[in-house]
Design a protein around this motif. Structure first.
Motif, PDB file in Angstrom:
ATOM      1  N   ALA A   1      -0.607  -3.102  16.822  1.00 55.04           N
ATOM      2  CA  ALA A   1      -1.970  -2.579  16.938  1.00 55.04           C
ATOM      3  C   ALA A   1      -2.896  -3.290  15.959  1.00 55.04           C
ATOM      4  O   ALA A   1      -4.018  -3.676  16.309  1.00 55.04           O
TER       5      ALA A   1
ATOM      6  N   TYR B   1      -4.439   2.344  24.244  1.00 54.55           N
ATOM      7  CA  TYR B   1      -3.499   1.622  23.398  1.00 54.55           C
ATOM      8  C   TYR B   1      -2.702   0.615  24.218  1.00 54.55           C
ATOM      9  O   TYR B   1      -2.490  -0.531  23.800  1.00 54.55           O
TER      10      TYR B   1
ATOM     11  N   GLY C   1      -1.691   5.307  16.154  1.00 52.35           N
ATOM     12  CA  GLY C   1      -1.002   5.034  14.888  1.00 52.35           C
ATOM     13  C   GLY C   1      -1.034   6.231  13.964  1.00 52.35           C
ATOM     14  O   GLY C   1      -0.054   6.538  13.290  1.00 52.35           O
TER      15      GLY C   1
ATOM     16  N   ARG D   1       2.492   0.046  14.913  1.00 53.96           N
ATOM     17  CA  ARG D   1       1.415  -0.139  13.946  1.00 53.96           C
ATOM     18  C   ARG D   1       1.121  -1.622  13.739  1.00 53.96           C
ATOM     19  O   ARG D   1      -0.036  -2.036  13.717  1.00 53.96           O
TER      20      ARG D   1
ATOM     21  N   PRO E   1      -5.881   2.391  19.103  1.00 53.55           N
ATOM     22  CA  PRO E   1      -4.761   1.982  18.248  1.00 53.55           C
ATOM     23  C   PRO E   1      -4.671   2.799  16.971  1.00 53.55           C
ATOM     24  O   PRO E   1      -3.576   3.203  16.561  1.00 53.55           O
ATOM     25  N   LYS E   2      -5.808   3.063  16.349  1.00 54.23           N
ATOM     26  CA  LYS E   2      -5.783   3.842  15.124  1.00 54.23           C
ATOM     27  C   LYS E   2      -5.358   5.283  15.412  1.00 54.23           C
ATOM     28  O   LYS E   2      -4.627   5.896  14.629  1.00 54.23           O
TER      29      LYS E   2
ATOM     30  N   MET F   1      -4.535  -2.482  24.910  1.00 53.15           N
ATOM     31  CA  MET F   1      -4.493  -3.379  23.751  1.00 53.15           C
ATOM     32  C   MET F   1      -3.158  -4.110  23.689  1.00 53.15           C
ATOM     33  O   MET F   1      -3.094  -5.310  23.395  1.00 53.15           O
ATOM     34  N   GLU F   2      -2.067  -3.376  23.955  1.00 49.08           N
ATOM     35  CA  GLU F   2      -0.738  -3.994  23.965  1.00 49.08           C
ATOM     36  C   GLU F   2      -0.666  -5.110  25.004  1.00 49.08           C
ATOM     37  O   GLU F   2      -0.178  -6.207  24.740  1.00 49.08           O
TER      38      GLU F   2
ATOM     39  N   THR G   1      -3.558  -6.905  17.236  1.00 52.20           N
ATOM     40  CA  THR G   1      -4.503  -6.970  18.356  1.00 52.20           C
ATOM     41  C   THR G   1      -5.915  -6.653  17.889  1.00 52.20           C
ATOM     42  O   THR G   1      -6.888  -7.258  18.360  1.00 52.20           O
ATOM     43  N   TYR G   2      -6.024  -5.736  16.940  1.00 50.60           N
ATOM     44  CA  TYR G   2      -7.342  -5.410  16.405  1.00 50.60           C
ATOM     45  C   TYR G   2      -7.964  -6.628  15.724  1.00 50.60           C
ATOM     46  O   TYR G   2      -9.156  -6.910  15.885  1.00 50.60           O
TER      47      TYR G   2
END
Length: 461
Positions: A260, A154, A193, A257, A189-190, A157-158, A263-264
């Protein structure tokens, strides 16, 4: 048909009916990918130990020397990237890499994800001083930020989102975490989240949100129920730490959330390209096949497959079978000089040199040469025969090494063919195995050259 079913069917052809020729996969043009100004993010993904970090670094060096301003984000804890780029250490801040050459060369920066520091930066950016301090000092937060499942992915991704938002580089190359599964990077991320939105977190947040007497009543009843069940499993202090953490983080959950999701979507955008990295081994290519299918399902742009550490031979015309047969022949026979001066063949057991002091020993060329030569000249014929035997042994050994190499080449070809049969649309570039480790910019350039000039796997004969 699922990936596992298709893979099993493809593998069945190896032991079932006669193999069907596999058409060559399209070639991946790495330079065209790096030169495309519309491509802003390249994500190198794949299972652990396949060379993602080296690939990402080599792509970064090549792109920078072709004029782009590049930052490479690595999550590899081995710090090989820092060593190969001549930087003493990498941290959460991009560092300029010296030694980028070439006319019109751009810039190369590199950084290593500091998972906890990235989490701390998010807290400091989205909470006031007092609340941020309470969160950072909370024991549950310290445990979560240091090693909660999915936190590293995660935070990668951040950090990617932060780098893209700065718009300081025109190309970001991401080396994904060395996870158990290559899919963890997309799932993180999911997963995080879902944890933040989960029933357990909502239950802990409920007392603070209700407030007043109702909140106190709920707190007394609800917390007594939890301490009666979860408290025995997790400990009362742990539950209090979690509740304190949740109360302090309440206003930040939505931000996690939102970022995330953003970024997705960035990973799905046309300006992103995924490169799946694998070695020509069954497990690595099976994982690569799963990842290719997952990217397609998530509508994420796949540029192609980098097939790393591929073996070959400049003497491929000599098959493994012929090499082994020649080695066995050399083991069974010896080479000696005949009276006519031409090479002849006989069993090594017959090549016994008897003592010249033995009067009953039969004469031999070696003995005659010894007795007829002047006393001051050393006999040379026995040494020549010994050298010939050594050459035989050396040649047989080399033939066996070649046979082993050709067997490896054949096995890798079959493995590549299975992947190509499953995914004929995936562009492929091969990177030949190097004799040693990559430890400097010159080595990364060599990898970059192979990425750019590697050929797609040839079809099966």
């Amino acid at each position: 048909m699922t990936a596992s079913t298709k893979t099993g069917a493809a593998e069945g052809t190896e032991t079932g009916t006669a193999a069907v020729p596999v058409p060559a996969a399209p070639a991946l043009d790495a330079d065209a990918l790096l030169d495309d100004q519309d491509i802003r993010i390249v994500v190198c993904c794949g299972s652990g130990g396949v060379g993602k970090t080296t690939t990402a670094a080599a792509l970064g060096v090549r792109a920078a020397e072709r004029g782009r301003k590049v930052v490479v984000l690595t999550i590899d804890p081995a710090r090989r990237l820092a060593q190969s780029m001549g930087i003493d250490s990498l941290d959460n801040i991009p560092r300029r890499v010296p030694g980028i050459d070439g006319e019109g060369a751009g810039e190369l920066h590199a950084m290593m994800l500091d998972m906890k520091r990235t989490f701390d930066e998010i807290v400091e950016a989205h909470a006031d001083g007092e609340r941020a301090r309470a969160i950072l000092e909370n024991p549950f937060y310290q445990s979560l930020s240091a090693g909660f499942a999915g936190t590293q992915e995660y935070m990668a991704m951040e950090k990617l989102g932060q780098l893209r938002a700065r718009d300081e580089w025109d190309l970001i190359i991401v080396d994904t975490p060395p996870s158990r599964s290559a899919l963890d990077f997309l799932d993180a991320p999911k997963r995080l989240g879902s944890f933040l939105d989960g029933k357990f977190i909502k239950l802990l947040m409920a007392p603070a949100k209700m407030g007043g007497r109702a909140g106190m009543k709920f707190l007394n009843v609800g917390m007594s129920m939890m301490t009666g069940t979860l408290g025995k499993l997790l400990g009362g202090q742990f539950l209090r730490d979690v509740q304190t953490f949740v109360a302090a983080m309440d206003t930040m959950f939505g931000g996690f959330r939102t970022r995330a999701d953003a970024t997705y979507k960035l990973l799905q955008a046309p300006g992103t390209a995924f490169l799946v990295v694998a070695t020509p081994e069954r497990d690595a290519l099976r994982e690569a096949a799963y990842f290719v299918e997952r990217l397609a399902a998530e509508e994420m742009p796949l540029a192609g497959l980098v097939l790393n550490r591929v073996h070959g031979s400049d003497a491929a015309r000599l098959s493994a079978e012929r090499a082994l047969a020649a080695a066995e022949n050399l083991d069974d026979i010896g080479i000696v000089d005949q009276a006519a001066g031409k090479a002849g063949l006989r069993d090594p057991a017959d090549s016994v040199v008897t003592s010249p002091e033995d009067p009953e020993s039969p004469p031999s060329p070696a003995r005659s040469a010894h007795t007829e030569a002047p006393e001051h000249e050393p006999a040379s014929e026995p040494e020549t025969e010994a050298e010939a035997v050594s050459v035989e042994q050396l040649t047989a050994g080399l033939l066996r090494l070649h046979a082993e190499r050709m067997q490896v080449v054949a096995r890798e070809q079959r493995t590549r063919d299975r992947f190509t049969a499953l995914h004929p649309e995936v562009a492929v570039t091969e990177v030949a195995a190097l004799p040693g480790d990559v430890h400097d910019l010159a080595g990364l350039r060599a990898i970059g050259d192979r990425l750019a000039t590697g050929s797609a796997p040839a079809g099966a004969a």
